[in-house]
Enzyme design. Structure first.
Site, PDB file in Angstrom:
ATOM      1  N   GLU A 143       0.802  -1.229   0.000  1.00  0.00           N
ATOM      2  CA  GLU A 143       0.000   0.000   0.000  1.00  0.00           C
ATOM      3  C   GLU A 143       0.836   1.280   0.000  1.00  0.00           C
ATOM      4  O   GLU A 143       0.814   2.055   0.965  1.00  0.00           O
ATOM      5  CB  GLU A 143      -0.962   0.007   1.196  1.00  0.00           C
ATOM      6  CG  GLU A 143      -1.996  -1.084   1.104  1.00  0.00           C
ATOM      7  CD  GLU A 143      -3.128  -0.915   2.110  1.00  0.00           C
ATOM      8  OE1 GLU A 143      -2.934  -0.248   3.138  1.00  0.00           O
ATOM      9  OE2 GLU A 143      -4.211  -1.451   1.862  1.00  0.00           O
ATOM     10  N   GLU A 299      -6.255  -8.055  -0.819  1.00  0.00           N
ATOM     11  CA  GLU A 299      -6.899  -8.118   0.496  1.00  0.00           C
ATOM     12  C   GLU A 299      -8.385  -7.868   0.274  1.00  0.00           C
ATOM     13  O   GLU A 299      -8.786  -6.771  -0.095  1.00  0.00           O
ATOM     14  CB  GLU A 299      -6.320  -7.055   1.431  1.00  0.00           C
ATOM     15  CG  GLU A 299      -4.839  -7.241   1.672  1.00  0.00           C
ATOM     16  CD  GLU A 299      -4.222  -6.117   2.516  1.00  0.00           C
ATOM     17  OE1 GLU A 299      -4.958  -5.371   3.180  1.00  0.00           O
ATOM     18  OE2 GLU A 299      -2.986  -5.987   2.479  1.00  0.00           O
TER      19      GLU A 299
HETATM   20  C1  GLA Z   1      -4.184  -2.713   4.764  1.00  0.00           C
HETATM   21  C2  GLA Z   1      -2.844  -3.383   4.863  1.00  0.00           C
HETATM   22  C3  GLA Z   1      -2.874  -4.647   5.638  1.00  0.00           C
HETATM   23  C4  GLA Z   1      -3.713  -4.489   6.861  1.00  0.00           C
HETATM   24  C5  GLA Z   1      -5.090  -4.072   6.430  1.00  0.00           C
HETATM   25  C6  GLA Z   1      -6.036  -3.986   7.588  1.00  0.00           C
HETATM   26  O1  GLA Z   1      -4.964  -3.069   3.709  1.00  0.00           O
HETATM   27  O2  GLA Z   1      -2.266  -3.638   3.607  1.00  0.00           O
HETATM   28  O3  GLA Z   1      -1.567  -4.988   6.017  1.00  0.00           O
HETATM   29  O4  GLA Z   1      -3.142  -3.558   7.698  1.00  0.00           O
HETATM   30  O5  GLA Z   1      -4.985  -2.800   5.864  1.00  0.00           O
HETATM   31  O6  GLA Z   1      -5.781  -2.889   8.376  1.00  0.00           O
END
Ligand code: GLA
Ligand code: ZN
Length: 661
Positions: A143, A299
């Protein structure tokens, strides 16, 4: 094969659990896990000392269970020894004390130490796993976010970037208009970010700083890409972008990667139950649009988020499965759920996974299993099939950034406006592609919307004009054509370089903010509108709606211009959604795009095609039962039975139908 899986952190759990987890994953339909994206301190516990034994074991365990692996490069979490010995790794962010290990994101993309150690850890990982048969691909970092870092490496990097861009200080002073407030630079060293609040700073400098920082992310990522490409064979590289669109140039970020990926957390709260699936649809279309091809979800919502905010409500029955299908319906070829089990330690203990802390499989895992079974069965049919649309929306990084810097009027937000436009199409059942650069504007599109295209250079203007001349229909909204690419205003009546294309001039505008006004269409229907009213003077266009209030009552508010063999609509206000739906519905009729006016709120349609084979997804992303009228009975690919033309869907019901052509 459609990737179906979970995010897993072997380093968080005792080894005895790994076996049990892998077995239950396999039994639940997992065919891929993502690992290692935060595990730097275990892979390189001290500078130059590496320990991959544990990761070898974890990968081998999954391989034995027939589960493939995606590896994350752990550069979002530099370990303690690294920041202690090489403090230039830490960013200098305004208003924030620099963060420390055990947190994350504490790295400056331009730090030479960070780049050096990034190359080393990536090289080691890639040499070890680049040809491992169980490893199918890589995720760079995690991210990426744009950092407004002010450290000396960023400052020097910015000056170098500017020298490259402008050559001389004289030219830079001219392009930025620094003469205003006596801001002319006489030495490159004078340039940089200071404590000054941004609203008092030169907007041309601020836009360039964001461009520079965005490019810094791409350059930082390139170190990882180079090492992985050098040492791997047949493995892909992606990056998982954050849910909210960021002022990061996504087209550039993904330019060197194989496909795009997103982290998708649809809201499970009641107040967002109706609106959120539409925002989600935009997000998924936006991700697909970056490279104009299928993507992965690294995710996917697997349990209620929480920890640094109050925990979200538990997902309604069907929610987890239905939103995973939404991802696939809009072009995902892989869906990994965050995360297998909720963490018992660390700052994210209450960001729930598919399984709770107590480690007893429950409702959420059962729903995942159902999804996994269905997606597994349809894998061959769906994998690689494409979403193809006839309508498009242009999302523009420069305009988004410039409008974030100068939001124009109380209540306006560029991305919220994109949502309103996109939602109107979804409610008409019209699929939309989101384009990220004017070069993606193509003649296969019949309709193109350019919402608040604030920054327009010659190239973009020419692309849009020729799209229309060659038969396309374009729709613009207020604040289009305001700025040049250097973030100075065009010295032109609006819509600036596109005034001739639209056949109108904005003679004056009225930023009404949260106030509500009205417009009236040709049939006398009144619609509310707000935020901003353009008072239009037609040159070659004809009015199709007029302002119905204030001193400019009767003045054209929406116009249509014919140009070449196409048309250009200018919407000079932000009308309520009902108006956008009626306008887009009418244009769909004119241009031969299929639209429908009978879709219940919450029902989402989408298609995936391969050759002559086509699949229709009908998703009821809502808490209410709904019914949809099909043109004819169609075969359900989920049940193998024929679905009646009056298709009834339970709350969060999913239907996947075969369309024969
Ligand atoms: C983001 C991050 C994950 C995790 C999620 C949930 O998407 O990439 O590592 O922290 O948030 O908080
Ligand atoms: Zn920095």
């Amino acid at each position: 094969m459609i990737g179906i899986g979970v995010d897993y952190y072997p380093e968080h759990w005792d080894r005895e659990l790994w076996e049990e987890d892998a077995r239950l994953m396999k039994e639940s339909g997992v065919n891929v896990v993502r690992m290692a994206e935060f595990a730097w301190c275990r892979m390189e516990p001290e500078e130059g000392r590496f320990d991959f034994g544990w990761l070898d074991d974890a990968i081998d365990l999954f391989q034995r269970n027939g589960i493939q692996v995606v590896l994350g490069v752990p550069t979002m979490t530099p370990p303690a020894w690294l920041t202690q010995r090489y403090p230039d790794v830490l960013p200098d962010l305004p208003g924030q004390a620099s963060s420390r290990p055990g947190v994350r994101g504490h790295r400056c993309y331009n730090s030479p130490s960070m780049r050096r150690f990034t190359r080393i850890i990536t090289e080691r990982m890639a040499m070890r796993y680049g040809k491992h048969p169980a490893v199918i691909g890589w995720q760079t970092d995690n991210e990426f976010m744009l950092h407004m870092c002010r450290c000396r490496h960023c400052k020097n990097g910015f000056v170098e970037w500017l020298r490259n861009e402008y050559g001389t200080l004289e030219r830079l002073n001219r392009e930025w208009g620094t003469v205003v407030w006596s801001g002319e630079f006489s030495d490159w060293e004078q340039i940089g970010l200071h404590e000054t609040p941004e609203r008092y700073m030169n907007p041309s400098l601020l836009l360039d700083y964001r461009r520079f920082q965005s490019e810094s992310v791409v350059n930082f990522q390139r170190v990882q890409v180079e090492e992985i490409r050098k040492h791997s064979e047949g493995q892909w590289i992606t990056h998982n972008t954050w849910t909210a669109p960021l002022p990061l140039d996504l087209a550039a970020l993904y330019g060197e990667l194989d496909f795009a990926s997103i982290d998708y957390y649809p809201a499970s709260s009641a107040d967002k139950a109706v609106s959120n699936p539409y925002s989600g649809a935009l997000l998924l279309d936006l991700i697909r649009g970056i490279k104009g091809k299928n993507f992965w979800v690294m995710e996917q919502y697997g349990g209620p988020p929480g920890s640094w905010m109050p925990t979200w409500p538990s997902p309604y029955p069907g929610f987890i499965r239905a939103f995973a299908w939404q991802s696939i319906s809009r072009g995902a070829d892989g869906v990994l759920f965050f995360r297998w089990r909720s963490g018992v330690a660390g700052a994210e203990q209450f960001w729930h996974g598919l399984i709770d802390h107590g480690n007893v499989p429950g409702r959420r895992l059962a729903e995942f299993r159902r999804f996994a079974e269905e997606a597994g069965a349809l894998s061959e049919r769906l994998y690689g099939s494409r979403v193809e649309n006839e309508a498009a929306i242009l999302y523009d990084f420069d305009s988004h950034t410039a409008l974030q810097l100068q939001p124009q009027v109380d209540g306006f937000d560029y991305y919220e406006h994109m949502k309103a436009v996109h939602r109107s199409f979804q409610k008409l059942g019209i699929g939309v592609d989101v384009l990220h650069t004017p070069d993606q504007i193509a003649s296969r599109y019949k309709l193109l919307v350019i919402p608040s295209l604030f920054v327009i250079g010659e190239h973009t203007a020419a692309k849009i004009r020729s799209f229309v001349e060659q038969g396309g229909t374009v729709v613009a909204t207020p604040r289009t054509g305001v700025k040049r690419t250097n973030n100075q205003c065009h010295m032109l009546q609006l819509p600036g370089p596109l005034a001739d294309c639209f056949g109108v001039r904005v003679s004056e505008y009225d930023p009404i903010g949260p106030g509500v006004h009205a417009i009236q269409d040709e049939s006398g229907n009144l619609y509310s509108c707000g935020l901003w009213n353009d008072l239009l003077e037609t040159t070659s266009a004809e009015p199709i709606a007029r302002h119905a209030e204030s001193f400019y009552k009767g003045t054209p508010a929406v116009t249509r211009n014919r140009l070449g063999s196409g048309q250009a609509y200018y919407v000079g206000t932000f009308p309520e959604e009902a108006y956008l739906r009626s306008l887009f519905g009418m244009i769909a009729g004119e241009t031969g795009i299929e639209a429908r006016t009978d879709l219940p709120e919450g029902v989402h349609l989408s298609r995936r095609k391969r050759g002559t084979e086509s699949v229709l997804f009908v998703l009821n992303l809502s808490r209410e039962p709904n019914a949809v009228q099909l043109e004819r009975p169609m075969k359900s690919l989920l049940t193998g039975t024929i679905a009646a033309p009056n298709l009834e869907l339970e709350p969060y019901g999913v239907e996947i139908l075969e369309i024969d052509s």
